[in-house]
Motif scaffolding. Structure first.
Motif, PDB file in Angstrom:
ATOM      1  N   GLY A 277     -93.877  25.418  12.134  1.00 17.81           N
ATOM      2  CA  GLY A 277     -92.695  25.884  12.851  1.00 17.81           C
ATOM      3  C   GLY A 277     -91.710  24.779  13.128  1.00 17.81           C
ATOM      4  O   GLY A 277     -91.706  23.729  12.458  1.00 17.81           O
ATOM      5  N   TYR A 278     -90.880  25.001  14.165  1.00 20.08           N
ATOM      6  CA  TYR A 278     -89.784  24.088  14.484  1.00 20.08           C
ATOM      7  C   TYR A 278     -89.651  23.958  16.000  1.00 20.08           C
ATOM      8  O   TYR A 278     -88.950  24.739  16.641  1.00 20.08           O
ATOM      9  CB  TYR A 278     -88.488  24.610  13.856  1.00 20.08           C
ATOM     10  N   PRO A 279     -90.341  22.973  16.592  1.00 16.17           N
ATOM     11  CA  PRO A 279     -90.270  22.761  18.043  1.00 16.17           C
ATOM     12  C   PRO A 279     -89.036  21.943  18.424  1.00 16.17           C
ATOM     13  O   PRO A 279     -89.123  20.775  18.797  1.00 16.17           O
ATOM     14  CB  PRO A 279     -91.565  21.999  18.332  1.00 16.17           C
ATOM     15  N   TRP A 280     -87.868  22.564  18.348  1.00 15.02           N
ATOM     16  CA  TRP A 280     -86.607  21.841  18.505  1.00 15.02           C
ATOM     17  C   TRP A 280     -86.502  21.114  19.853  1.00 15.02           C
ATOM     18  O   TRP A 280     -85.835  20.094  19.968  1.00 15.02           O
ATOM     19  CB  TRP A 280     -85.431  22.807  18.340  1.00 15.02           C
ATOM     20  N   GLN A 281     -87.217  21.632  20.866  1.00 16.26           N
ATOM     21  CA  GLN A 281     -87.109  21.063  22.222  1.00 16.26           C
ATOM     22  C   GLN A 281     -87.738  19.679  22.338  1.00 16.26           C
ATOM     23  O   GLN A 281     -87.388  18.912  23.235  1.00 16.26           O
ATOM     24  CB  GLN A 281     -87.789  21.978  23.250  1.00 16.26           C
ATOM     25  N   THR A 282     -88.709  19.367  21.472  1.00 11.41           N
ATOM     26  CA  THR A 282     -89.533  18.167  21.691  1.00 11.41           C
ATOM     27  C   THR A 282     -89.430  17.125  20.582  1.00 11.41           C
ATOM     28  O   THR A 282     -90.173  16.145  20.604  1.00 11.41           O
ATOM     29  CB  THR A 282     -91.012  18.572  21.851  1.00 11.41           C
ATOM     30  N   ILE A 283     -88.525  17.312  19.607  1.00 14.86           N
ATOM     31  CA  ILE A 283     -88.402  16.335  18.515  1.00 14.86           C
ATOM     32  C   ILE A 283     -87.569  15.157  19.006  1.00 14.86           C
ATOM     33  O   ILE A 283     -86.392  15.311  19.337  1.00 14.86           O
ATOM     34  CB  ILE A 283     -87.749  16.970  17.272  1.00 14.86           C
ATOM     35  N   GLN A 284     -88.193  13.979  19.065  1.00 14.30           N
ATOM     36  CA  GLN A 284     -87.537  12.799  19.631  1.00 14.30           C
ATOM     37  C   GLN A 284     -87.180  11.795  18.529  1.00 14.30           C
ATOM     38  O   GLN A 284     -87.794  10.744  18.407  1.00 14.30           O
ATOM     39  CB  GLN A 284     -88.469  12.145  20.663  1.00 14.30           C
ATOM     40  N   THR A 285     -86.194  12.131  17.715  1.00 15.85           N
ATOM     41  CA  THR A 285     -85.709  11.187  16.701  1.00 15.85           C
ATOM     42  C   THR A 285     -84.188  11.136  16.784  1.00 15.85           C
ATOM     43  O   THR A 285     -83.549  12.130  17.167  1.00 15.85           O
ATOM     44  CB  THR A 285     -86.112  11.610  15.273  1.00 15.85           C
ATOM     45  N   MET A 305     -84.732  27.377  12.913  1.00 15.87           N
ATOM     46  CA  MET A 305     -85.115  26.781  11.630  1.00 15.87           C
ATOM     47  C   MET A 305     -84.046  27.039  10.578  1.00 15.87           C
ATOM     48  O   MET A 305     -83.728  26.175   9.760  1.00 15.87           O
ATOM     49  CB  MET A 305     -86.466  27.354  11.172  1.00 15.87           C
ATOM     50  N   GLY A 306     -83.483  28.240  10.599  1.00 21.09           N
ATOM     51  CA  GLY A 306     -82.413  28.552   9.658  1.00 21.09           C
ATOM     52  C   GLY A 306     -81.246  27.596   9.777  1.00 21.09           C
ATOM     53  O   GLY A 306     -80.599  27.255   8.782  1.00 21.09           O
ATOM     54  N   SER A 307     -80.950  27.165  10.997  1.00 22.76           N
ATOM     55  CA  SER A 307     -79.842  26.227  11.217  1.00 22.76           C
ATOM     56  C   SER A 307     -80.084  24.929  10.456  1.00 22.76           C
ATOM     57  O   SER A 307     -79.164  24.375   9.830  1.00 22.76           O
ATOM     58  CB  SER A 307     -79.699  25.918  12.707  1.00 22.76           C
ATOM     59  N   VAL A 308     -81.313  24.426  10.534  1.00 19.50           N
ATOM     60  CA  VAL A 308     -81.663  23.172   9.850  1.00 19.50           C
ATOM     61  C   VAL A 308     -81.558  23.354   8.340  1.00 19.50           C
ATOM     62  O   VAL A 308     -81.039  22.483   7.631  1.00 19.50           O
ATOM     63  CB  VAL A 308     -83.090  22.719  10.237  1.00 19.50           C
ATOM     64  N   VAL A 309     -82.011  24.493   7.838  1.00 18.66           N
ATOM     65  CA  VAL A 309     -81.985  24.744   6.393  1.00 18.66           C
ATOM     66  C   VAL A 309     -80.542  24.857   5.896  1.00 18.66           C
ATOM     67  O   VAL A 309     -80.169  24.238   4.887  1.00 18.66           O
ATOM     68  CB  VAL A 309     -82.791  26.017   6.050  1.00 18.66           C
ATOM     69  N   MET A 343     -81.306  14.155   6.665  1.00 18.87           N
ATOM     70  CA  MET A 343     -81.214  15.466   7.303  1.00 18.87           C
ATOM     71  C   MET A 343     -81.819  15.377   8.703  1.00 18.87           C
ATOM     72  O   MET A 343     -82.339  14.332   9.090  1.00 18.87           O
ATOM     73  CB  MET A 343     -81.908  16.510   6.441  1.00 18.87           C
ATOM     74  N   PRO A 344     -81.768  16.459   9.485  1.00 18.69           N
ATOM     75  CA  PRO A 344     -82.262  16.389  10.869  1.00 18.69           C
ATOM     76  C   PRO A 344     -83.731  15.996  11.022  1.00 18.69           C
ATOM     77  O   PRO A 344     -84.132  15.515  12.073  1.00 18.69           O
ATOM     78  CB  PRO A 344     -82.003  17.804  11.394  1.00 18.69           C
ATOM     79  N   PHE A 345     -84.559  16.202   9.986  1.00 19.10           N
ATOM     80  CA  PHE A 345     -85.958  15.802  10.062  1.00 19.10           C
ATOM     81  C   PHE A 345     -86.187  14.416   9.473  1.00 19.10           C
ATOM     82  O   PHE A 345     -87.328  13.975   9.343  1.00 19.10           O
ATOM     83  CB  PHE A 345     -86.857  16.803   9.324  1.00 19.10           C
ATOM     84  N   GLY A 346     -85.125  13.716   9.090  1.00 21.59           N
ATOM     85  CA  GLY A 346     -85.262  12.409   8.459  1.00 21.59           C
ATOM     86  C   GLY A 346     -84.850  12.465   6.997  1.00 21.59           C
ATOM     87  O   GLY A 346     -84.309  13.461   6.519  1.00 21.59           O
ATOM     88  N   ARG A 347     -85.115  11.413   6.280  1.00 14.89           N
ATOM     89  CA  ARG A 347     -84.692  11.321   4.876  1.00 14.89           C
ATOM     90  C   ARG A 347     -85.648  12.092   3.970  1.00 14.89           C
ATOM     91  O   ARG A 347     -86.869  12.012   4.115  1.00 14.89           O
ATOM     92  CB  ARG A 347     -84.626   9.859   4.436  1.00 14.89           C
ATOM     93  N   ILE A 348     -85.070  12.843   3.039  1.00 14.46           N
ATOM     94  CA  ILE A 348     -85.867  13.575   2.044  1.00 14.46           C
ATOM     95  C   ILE A 348     -85.465  13.109   0.650  1.00 14.46           C
ATOM     96  O   ILE A 348     -84.396  12.538   0.454  1.00 14.46           O
ATOM     97  CB  ILE A 348     -85.686  15.108   2.149  1.00 14.46           C
ATOM     98  N   THR A 349     -86.345  13.366  -0.312  1.00 12.08           N
ATOM     99  CA  THR A 349     -86.086  13.054  -1.721  1.00 12.08           C
ATOM    100  C   THR A 349     -86.331  14.304  -2.552  1.00 12.08           C
ATOM    101  O   THR A 349     -87.314  15.030  -2.320  1.00 12.08           O
ATOM    102  CB  THR A 349     -87.030  11.930  -2.209  1.00 12.08           C
ATOM    103  N   TYR A 350     -85.456  14.571  -3.507  1.00 12.12           N
ATOM    104  CA  TYR A 350     -85.687  15.657  -4.463  1.00 12.12           C
ATOM    105  C   TYR A 350     -86.494  15.088  -5.625  1.00 12.12           C
ATOM    106  O   TYR A 350     -86.005  14.250  -6.382  1.00 12.12           O
ATOM    107  CB  TYR A 350     -84.360  16.258  -4.934  1.00 12.12           C
ATOM    108  N   ARG A 351     -87.740  15.541  -5.735  1.00  7.82           N
ATOM    109  CA  ARG A 351     -88.695  14.952  -6.677  1.00  7.82           C
ATOM    110  C   ARG A 351     -88.271  15.182  -8.137  1.00  7.82           C
ATOM    111  O   ARG A 351     -88.013  16.325  -8.524  1.00  7.82           O
ATOM    112  CB  ARG A 351     -90.076  15.570  -6.473  1.00  7.82           C
ATOM    113  N   PRO A 352     -88.235  14.123  -8.948  1.00  6.54           N
ATOM    114  CA  PRO A 352     -87.906  14.307 -10.362  1.00  6.54           C
ATOM    115  C   PRO A 352     -88.911  15.202 -11.087  1.00  6.54           C
ATOM    116  O   PRO A 352     -88.543  15.946 -11.993  1.00  6.54           O
ATOM    117  CB  PRO A 352     -87.938  12.881 -10.930  1.00  6.54           C
ATOM    118  N   GLN A 353     -90.193  15.132 -10.684  1.00  6.37           N
ATOM    119  CA  GLN A 353     -91.230  15.821 -11.464  1.00  6.37           C
ATOM    120  C   GLN A 353     -91.195  17.341 -11.327  1.00  6.37           C
ATOM    121  O   GLN A 353     -91.665  18.046 -12.217  1.00  6.37           O
ATOM    122  CB  GLN A 353     -92.623  15.279 -11.132  1.00  6.37           C
TER     123      GLN A 353
END
Length: 400
Positions: A277-285, A305-309, A343-353
């Motif tokens: 899920g998405y505990p928006w209240q407690t994410i401390q970044t 969660m839809g907002s983040v997506v 992004m809001p959860f940190g850095r992501i990578t789109y996997r080449p494979q």
């Protein structure tokens, strides 16, 4: 003569420059497809997330000196309609790229359309593994952690329970079928003596909660794996609480900690369920803090969660277009391979494979506080760590 010729040339140069400037000022059009009427709880926040990203990008000068423009169409939660509106977005609205979809079946339909039309498509929300594996193609990338990834995040928690007899309940279409197949496979690997004693697979949106609950209770399982969501989840939870199906019986559940599905349950939220899920209240970044503040300032409510997506999908497209220095589908497909996005959860990578992003999810347990369902003891699981081997991915994708 020479003066007139020079003047004429100057005029032509000026006209050419003006035309070039006008062309450069044309917006970059994102053709966006989704099931807004059928899945409003998730997709209204998703729309808000996209709006916030567009505002931040466009006020910051746009992308390649051009503004981003969003053109959305409803697919009526129907694969045929999804393909029809995708074609309309390209031919009539002159969209540069395609993005969106929610349900796995509509996502797969647009994935195939993108392959046929050689058009770049960012699948924002659908979780089907096939989008990046069996049905994957050169032009399609996916943002959200797949069904496989989210189930893989839950299986270690399920194994810790040391329960032998499991019952399974899921919506009878691609997402639910895939979730259960993965759960069985991965749990069996960790706990070889596990037994699956009952399965209930109602049609999406048509759960007979009483019959499903009774069938599961009759099987006398030690634990339950659930993949129902939205209205089906609410009906199942309420009926299960009434019949005491969950009493002294742990439940491991996909997506149930997302505010879209948790909030409507209020004080009926099933305490103790292990969920993604998405505990928006407690994410401390810092990244999430900035997103949360901007979202609340603009909309006067908290993100779902839809907002983040929605936000992350638009930010991904902007990053991909910048890297490609173009909106051409071929160049975009190449640019997205290995693309990194903040992004809001940190850095992501789109996997080449396999073109899957490494966006993760939060795993925790449900509780009720002040009459509302919340996630407790939640921790972020990095999507990069919950993937099959590269050899398995290669076999699943073939030469795509």
């Amino acid at each position: 003569m020479h003066f007139k010729h020079a003047a004429r040339c100057a005029t032509l140069v000026a006209m050419t420059l003006c035309a070039g400037q006008a062309l450069a000022a044309e917006p970059i059009r994102i053709g966006e497809i989704n099931s807004y009427k059928a899945q409003a709880a998730f997709l209204e926040p998703y729309r808000k997330g996209m709006e916030l990203a567009l505002e931040q990008i466009n006020t910051g000068g746009g992308v390649l000196g051009r503004q981003l423009e969003l053109i959305s169409r409803d697919d009526n939660a129907n694969p045929g309609d999804a393909v029809r509106v995708a074609d309309e977005l390209l031919s009539r609205e002159k969209a540069d790229v395609l993005m969106g979809t929610f349900l796995s079946n509509t996502g797969l339909a647009v994935t195939d359309f993108a392959r046929q039309r050689k058009t770049f498509f960012l699948a924002a929300e659908p979780l089907s593994d096939k989008i990046v594996w069996q049905d994957g193609n050169h032009y399609t990338y996916r943002l959200r952690p797949s069904t496989y990834m989210q189930v893989a995040m839950l299986v270690p928690e399920a194994a810790k329970l040391k329960k032998k007899r499991w019952a399974l309940v899921y919506p009878n279409y691609e997402y639910g079928q895939s979730a259960v197949a993965t759960f069985k496979k991965l749990l069996k690997q960790q706990q070889p003596d596990v037994e699956f004693v009952a399965e209930q697979a109602p049609a999406l949106g048509k759960v007979d909660a009483g019959a499903v609950t009774q069938a599961l209770a009759d099987a006398k399982p030690d634990a339950i794996f659930n993949a129902l969501f939205a209205g089906d989840l609410a009906k199942f939870v309420r009926e299960g609480q009434t019949r005491e199906l969950f009493r002294n019986r742990p439940v491991v559940s996909l997506l149930s900690g997302e505010p879209e599905y948790l909030d409507p349950l209020k004080e009926e939220a099933p305490v103790g369920w292990i969920v993604t899920g998405y505990p928006w209240q407690t994410i401390q970044t810092p990244e999430h803090g900035a997103f949360l503040a901007a979202y609340q300032k603009k909309f006067g409510t908290y993100p779902r969660m839809g907002s983040v997506v929605g936000y992350s999908a638009v930010m991904s497209l902007a990053a991909g277009i910048r890297k490609a220095n173009a909106t051409d589908s071929e160049k975009l497909a190449q640019a997205f391979s290995g693309l990194q996005v903040d992004m809001p959860f940190g850095r992501i990578t789109y996997r080449p494979q396999d073109h899957q992003s490494t966006m993760g999810a939060f795993v925790g347990t449900l509780a009720v506080k002040d009459g509302k369902g919340v996630m407790e003891n939640a921790s972020y699981r990095d999507g990069a760590k919950f993937q099959p081997s590269d050899a398995e991915v290669k076999a699943l994708r073939g030469n795509k």
